[in-house]
Design a protein around this motif. Structure first.
Motif, PDB file in Angstrom:
ATOM      1  N   GLU A 234       7.051   0.658  -4.781  1.00 29.85           N
ATOM      2  CA  GLU A 234       5.592   0.506  -4.945  1.00 29.85           C
ATOM      3  C   GLU A 234       4.784   1.435  -4.050  1.00 29.85           C
ATOM      4  O   GLU A 234       3.756   1.047  -3.494  1.00 29.85           O
ATOM      5  CB  GLU A 234       5.210  -0.961  -4.694  1.00 29.85           C
ATOM      6  CG  GLU A 234       5.871  -1.887  -5.710  1.00 29.85           C
ATOM      7  CD  GLU A 234       5.447  -3.331  -5.553  1.00 29.85           C
ATOM      8  OE1 GLU A 234       4.982  -3.717  -4.472  1.00 29.85           O
ATOM      9  OE2 GLU A 234       5.605  -4.085  -6.531  1.00 29.85           O
ATOM     10  N   ASP A 235       5.261   2.670  -3.933  1.00 27.39           N
ATOM     11  CA  ASP A 235       4.482   3.653  -3.173  1.00 27.39           C
ATOM     12  C   ASP A 235       4.400   4.975  -3.922  1.00 27.39           C
ATOM     13  O   ASP A 235       4.585   6.040  -3.359  1.00 27.39           O
ATOM     14  CB  ASP A 235       5.079   3.859  -1.773  1.00 27.39           C
ATOM     15  CG  ASP A 235       4.138   4.675  -0.877  1.00 27.39           C
ATOM     16  OD1 ASP A 235       2.912   4.600  -1.071  1.00 27.39           O
ATOM     17  OD2 ASP A 235       4.644   5.391   0.009  1.00 27.39           O
ATOM     18  N   ARG A 236       4.095   4.874  -5.199  1.00 27.96           N
ATOM     19  CA  ARG A 236       3.924   6.092  -5.982  1.00 27.96           C
ATOM     20  C   ARG A 236       2.534   6.666  -5.718  1.00 27.96           C
ATOM     21  O   ARG A 236       1.583   5.919  -5.483  1.00 27.96           O
ATOM     22  CB  ARG A 236       4.055   5.801  -7.471  1.00 27.96           C
ATOM     23  CG  ARG A 236       5.438   5.344  -7.880  1.00 27.96           C
ATOM     24  CD  ARG A 236       5.514   5.320  -9.390  1.00 27.96           C
ATOM     25  NE  ARG A 236       6.796   4.827  -9.865  1.00 27.96           N
ATOM     26  CZ  ARG A 236       7.256   5.080 -11.080  1.00 27.96           C
ATOM     27  NH1 ARG A 236       6.547   5.794 -11.930  1.00 27.96           N
ATOM     28  NH2 ARG A 236       8.415   4.612 -11.459  1.00 27.96           N
ATOM     29  N   GLY A 237       2.449   7.982  -5.806  1.00 25.44           N
ATOM     30  CA  GLY A 237       1.174   8.636  -5.534  1.00 25.44           C
ATOM     31  C   GLY A 237       0.388   8.965  -6.800  1.00 25.44           C
ATOM     32  O   GLY A 237       0.955   9.062  -7.888  1.00 25.44           O
ATOM     33  N   MET A 238      -0.909   9.132  -6.620  1.00 27.10           N
ATOM     34  CA  MET A 238      -1.774   9.642  -7.678  1.00 27.10           C
ATOM     35  C   MET A 238      -1.476  11.134  -7.865  1.00 27.10           C
ATOM     36  O   MET A 238      -1.189  11.837  -6.885  1.00 27.10           O
ATOM     37  CB  MET A 238      -3.238   9.427  -7.259  1.00 27.10           C
ATOM     38  CG  MET A 238      -4.280   9.907  -8.249  1.00 27.10           C
ATOM     39  SD  MET A 238      -4.299   9.055  -9.853  1.00 27.10           S
ATOM     40  CE  MET A 238      -4.865   7.414  -9.400  1.00 27.10           C
TER      41      MET A 238
END
Ligand code: ZN
Length: 292
Positions: A234-238
């Motif tokens: 749950e730490d995907r980037g834009m």
């Protein structure tokens, strides 16, 4: 290569991107309304969101907004440790297929599963080769149902860090090998979902996109890889905030004739899920134009 800088005609929102904003679930019908208000023409919803909103009601909402589904998330999780589980998994995948058909999705996305039990914290064995064999059999069986209904199955290879618990198909090469084994005619019934988050690091990526060719390229998911990444899930980037050369990957897809949506799929517990959902959608539109 298509020019995305002037509009967002080819933007799709994977609804997990705005599933839970500031601690409260954002109901799927409200997400669809907010997308429609912004001229977003496609979404890819998750089964649990559809279950809460109701399948019929969701199908009506999609139709009312004249939206398309760039995919449906998701089927798969084919691996099992006993016969009872095998049947339950098969039946659940048949339901996912039914739902995808009712919703008119472009494809049913498959996250294939890892070692049985691992997702719950206790793997029942260490035989990843055996798990992979179960995956091939599971896809073959689902394909028999999907093919006559005209619902393409899109195998999504997941980054190797998920091999134990979520998906033991970890490269585009593995996914394409399964496609070639089960659909040698390249009929369009079986292909891949290329998610830049999972495959960007692969030295063979561009060659594999070429190998896939138009018939196998069913979906394109975008986000970005942050440095550092602080959570495996749950730490995907834009798009634009990380290190993935998204445009280069899209160019390779389009060189093969892919002309579908760029689907934004961001799981971000500490950043994007903490913001107003509408503001997140606005950012997706802006980044789609300039970073995808
Ligand atoms: Zn994805």
């Amino acid at each position: 290569m298509r020019d995305f800088s002037n509009d967002h005609r080819w933007l799709s929102i994977n609804t997990a991107t705005v599933r839970r904003q500031r601690g409260a679930d954002w109901p799927l019908p409200d997400i669809l309304d907010a997308c429609a208000e912004r001229g977003i023409r496609a979404v890819s919803p998750w089964r649990d969101q559809v279950a809460v909103a109701g399948l019929r009601a969701t199908a009506d909402c999609v139709r009312r907004h004249a939206m398309e589904l760039s995919g449906y998330c998701r089927g798969g999780m084919f691996t099992y440790a006993d016969e009872v589980s095998r049947r339950a998994i098969r039946d659940d995948n048949r339901r996912a297929l039914d739902e995808a058909c009712t919703l008119g999705a472009a494809c049913l996305v498959l996250v294939v599963g890892g070692l049985p039990g691992a997702l719950g914290g206790r793997a029942k064995h260490k035989d990843i080769a055996g798990a992979r064999a179960q995956v091939v059999d599971g896809i073959a069986e689902l394909l028999e149902d999907a093919r006559p209904r005209g619902m393409p199955l899109a195998i999504e290879p997941l980054h190797p860090m998920y091999a134990a618990d979520r998906a033991c198909i970890n490269t585009l090469e593995q996914a394409l090998d399964v496609c070639d084994a089960l659909d040698p005619a390249r009929s369009g019934a079986l292909g891949v979902a290329v998610d830049v988050y999972h495959v960007w690091w692969d030295p063979k990526l561009l060659a594999l996109i070429e190998r896939a060719g138009r018939a196998r390229l069913l979906a394109f998911h975008v986000c970005d890889w942050l440095t550092p990444t602080t959570d495996l899930l749950e730490d995907r980037g834009m798009m634009g905030d990380g290190v993935i050369d998204i445009r280069r990957i899209r160019a390779a897809m389009e060189a093969q004739g892919f002309a579908g949506y760029s689907e934004v799929e961001i799981f971000s517990a500490r950043n994007w899920w903490q913001r107003d959902g509408g503001a997140v959608l606005d950012t997706c539109i802006e980044r789609h134009r300039h970073c995808v």
